[in-house]
Design a protein around this motif. Structure first.
Motif, PDB file in Angstrom:
ATOM      1  N   ILE A  33      -9.249   3.452  -0.507  1.00 52.83           N
ATOM      2  CA  ILE A  33      -8.171   4.438  -0.523  1.00 52.83           C
ATOM      3  C   ILE A  33      -6.955   3.814   0.146  1.00 52.83           C
ATOM      4  O   ILE A  33      -7.003   3.435   1.322  1.00 52.83           O
ATOM      5  CB  ILE A  33      -8.569   5.726   0.240  1.00 52.83           C
ATOM      6  CG1 ILE A  33     -10.032   6.126  -0.060  1.00 52.83           C
ATOM      7  CG2 ILE A  33      -7.596   6.857  -0.078  1.00 52.83           C
ATOM      8  CD1 ILE A  33     -10.344   6.529  -1.448  1.00 52.83           C
ATOM      9  N   TYR A  58     -15.190   8.503   6.297  1.00 56.50           N
ATOM     10  CA  TYR A  58     -15.161   7.162   6.883  1.00 56.50           C
ATOM     11  C   TYR A  58     -14.691   7.084   8.338  1.00 56.50           C
ATOM     12  O   TYR A  58     -14.631   5.992   8.898  1.00 56.50           O
ATOM     13  CB  TYR A  58     -14.227   6.251   6.070  1.00 56.50           C
ATOM     14  CG  TYR A  58     -14.607   6.067   4.626  1.00 56.50           C
ATOM     15  CD1 TYR A  58     -15.889   5.665   4.266  1.00 56.50           C
ATOM     16  CD2 TYR A  58     -13.659   6.264   3.612  1.00 56.50           C
ATOM     17  CE1 TYR A  58     -16.221   5.478   2.927  1.00 56.50           C
ATOM     18  CE2 TYR A  58     -13.981   6.071   2.276  1.00 56.50           C
ATOM     19  CZ  TYR A  58     -15.261   5.682   1.942  1.00 56.50           C
ATOM     20  OH  TYR A  58     -15.584   5.486   0.626  1.00 56.50           O
ATOM     21  N   ALA A 117       0.828  -1.211   0.000  1.00 53.57           N
ATOM     22  CA  ALA A 117       0.000   0.000   0.000  1.00 53.57           C
ATOM     23  C   ALA A 117       0.864   1.264   0.000  1.00 53.57           C
ATOM     24  O   ALA A 117       0.456   2.293  -0.562  1.00 53.57           O
ATOM     25  CB  ALA A 117      -0.936   0.002   1.209  1.00 53.57           C
ATOM     26  N   ASN A 131      -3.186   4.567   8.021  1.00 50.50           N
ATOM     27  CA  ASN A 131      -2.346   3.520   8.614  1.00 50.50           C
ATOM     28  C   ASN A 131      -0.876   3.831   8.324  1.00 50.50           C
ATOM     29  O   ASN A 131      -0.568   4.873   7.725  1.00 50.50           O
ATOM     30  CB  ASN A 131      -2.790   2.129   8.122  1.00 50.50           C
ATOM     31  CG  ASN A 131      -2.683   1.989   6.599  1.00 50.50           C
ATOM     32  OD1 ASN A 131      -1.667   2.344   6.018  1.00 50.50           O
ATOM     33  ND2 ASN A 131      -3.741   1.484   5.974  1.00 50.50           N
ATOM     34  N   VAL A 132      -0.010   2.924   8.724  1.00 48.74           N
ATOM     35  CA  VAL A 132       1.438   3.178   8.634  1.00 48.74           C
ATOM     36  C   VAL A 132       1.892   3.526   7.220  1.00 48.74           C
ATOM     37  O   VAL A 132       2.865   4.245   7.021  1.00 48.74           O
ATOM     38  CB  VAL A 132       2.228   1.947   9.175  1.00 48.74           C
ATOM     39  CG1 VAL A 132       2.082   0.747   8.249  1.00 48.74           C
ATOM     40  CG2 VAL A 132       3.687   2.275   9.432  1.00 48.74           C
ATOM     41  N   LYS A 145     -16.545   5.119  10.739  1.00 53.66           N
ATOM     42  CA  LYS A 145     -16.429   3.659  10.583  1.00 53.66           C
ATOM     43  C   LYS A 145     -15.097   3.150  11.122  1.00 53.66           C
ATOM     44  O   LYS A 145     -14.787   1.960  11.002  1.00 53.66           O
ATOM     45  CB  LYS A 145     -16.482   3.295   9.084  1.00 53.66           C
ATOM     46  CG  LYS A 145     -17.890   3.101   8.560  1.00 53.66           C
ATOM     47  CD  LYS A 145     -17.888   3.037   7.041  1.00 53.66           C
ATOM     48  CE  LYS A 145     -17.603   1.669   6.466  1.00 53.66           C
ATOM     49  NZ  LYS A 145     -17.787   1.617   5.007  1.00 53.66           N
TER      50      LYS A 145
END
Ligand code: CMC
Length: 391
Positions: free
Chosen positions: A269, A318, A238, A326-327, A321
């Protein structure tokens, strides 16, 4: 027979308690790492990563993960010296990297191939003692950086360089990629990145390594599997995808329209969301701070501004939710500002995460039980074989 198996099996035998993607399934016990997904906290062996991240280095982190405690100075010196002594790889492994289309294939594929090739040159690869698994694990921590450095050099049409024993692990890794001793900032950021990525629960690549080793195969096979799993865009891959997305957006004023479309079309995303974190990933928080500084220092403030706007839009859409950066979201902006090729972002992750794979494998082996989940059978039963000329 079936009756006997049913008696031995858990109570839900026959009802198939099914967790898609093993969501929430407890697969092992560990002392290595804990993620508090609701609070956005992560600890290595009891130490909050946000507190130790900027104070420690990769060698100390690897020691902590593997041996369960912070080393004394002499323990750290011995461990560091051992890793330095293990950095070189046989010249034939470099030859293999030159023979395969390293410049054209994904560098994670080249890295995975390099590890497989490396295993064939170790006559002790198949010995199944705990000491041997540990020794090869340490060799792999040291040598993965060397192989990744060589992959980068070959991709750039340059000759790989020998490791420099005067440099620590992260500085030497920078050196092996670029052929130059890193600047203070480059060294610091690489060190921080290697520390922050070193371990993280039973993620897909860690679990892959553990599944592979649970058959009592060799360490090279397990680490090659970890690399193969980490490569995917839903996992370590990612970070690379994030930069492609930020480049595609191009400027901060285009971020809103791009994101509105992505959200409307339910596009995933990259760099957002996590199976365990339902709050801001603490590693992303650290990287976000450095991203701002580095983008400004590199004369690319807009890269950070685009990222920031993307973050705002995703959290707005979002956040309720539990979807946050993230990293992998900000790490790539840092690597980009350091001049690292985008395709090399995931290999950087692997060069760090190998410590976690090794630590988890060494922790699991003494309690080893081969991993063997089951599937819910949805197919047909009792069909009669039809000879081919009658179908
Ligand atoms: N963008 C938009 N929606 C998302 C995202 C995202 N990045 N991530 C999850 N969702 C939504 C998803 O559409 C689903 O919605 P609904 O319930 O309405 O169908 C819900 O959130 C749950 O998503 P999921 O895919 O079932 O969650 P998961 O736990 O199976 O997957 C994940 C976790 C990390 C694979 C996923 O969040 C994702 O694909 N993120 C983008 C890729 C990424 O950044 N990966 C890096 C992970 S962290 C570091 C690492 O491991 O390398």
């Amino acid at each position: 027979m079936a009756q006997k198996a049913a008696e031995k099996a858990p109570a839900f035998f026959g009802q198939q308690e099914y967790a898609k993607g093993l969501d929430g399934v407890i697969a092992c016990e560990t002392h290595i790492n804990y993620i508090d997904g609701a609070a956005g906290k992560m600890i290595y062996r009891g130490y909050d990563v946000e507190e130790i991240g900027e104070q420690t280095n990769y060698e100390e982190t690897a020691y902590l993960l593997i041996y369960g405690k912070l080393p004394t100075q002499s323990e750290l010196d011995d461990f560091t010296a051992k890793l330095i002594s293990y950095r070189s790889v046989p010249p034939e492994v470099i030859q293999v990297l030159k023979i395969i289309p390293t410049a054209k294939t994904h560098p994670m594929s080249a890295l995975r191939t390099g590890v497989s090739a490396l295993g064939t040159f170790n006559p002790d690869a198949e010995e199944q003692s705990v000491e041997n698994y540990e020794d090869i694990g340490l060799q792999l921590i040291a040598k993965l950086a060397t192989i990744a450095g060589a992959v980068q050099r070959i991709r750039a049409g340059k000759e790989p360089v020998e490791p420099d024993p005067s440099l620590d692990h992260s500085a030497n890794f920078c050196y092996m990629m670029t052929g130059e001793k890193p600047s203070e900032v480059f060294e610091k950021m690489m060190g921080l990145s290697l520390v922050l990525h070193a371990d993280h629960g039973v993620n897909a690549s860690t679990f892959s390594s553990m599944v592979v080793i649970s058959s009592l195969t060799d360490m090279y096979s397990a680490i090659a599997a970890g690399i193969g799993s980490l490569k995917g865009p839903l996992h370590g891959g990612a970070n690379e995808q994030v930069l492609y997305m930020l480049n595609e957006i191009g400027s901060a004023d285009k971020a809103d329209e791009y994101m509105d479309n992505a959200i409307k079309n339910k596009v995933k995303i990259m760099g957002f969301g996590h199976r365990v974190y339902k709050a801001y990933d603490p590693r992303a928080r650290i990287f976000a701070l450095h991203s701002k500084e580095l983008c400004e220092a590199a004369g690319k403030p807009e890269l950070y501004e685009i990222a920031k706007r993307v973050e705002e839009k995703v959290i707005d859409a979002y956040g309720a939710k539990g979807i946050f950066p993230n990293v992998d979201f900000y790490s790539g902006t840092i690597y980009h500002c350091l001049g690292i090729e985008t395709a090399m972002f995931t290999p950087l992750f692997a060069v760090s995460r190998v410590a976690g794979w090794v630590a988890r494998i060494l922790e699991y082996l003494p309690q080893n039980r081969i991993f063997r989940p089951r599937a819910v059978y949805l197919g047909e039963k009792d069909l009669q074989y039809v000879p081919i000329d009658q179908r």
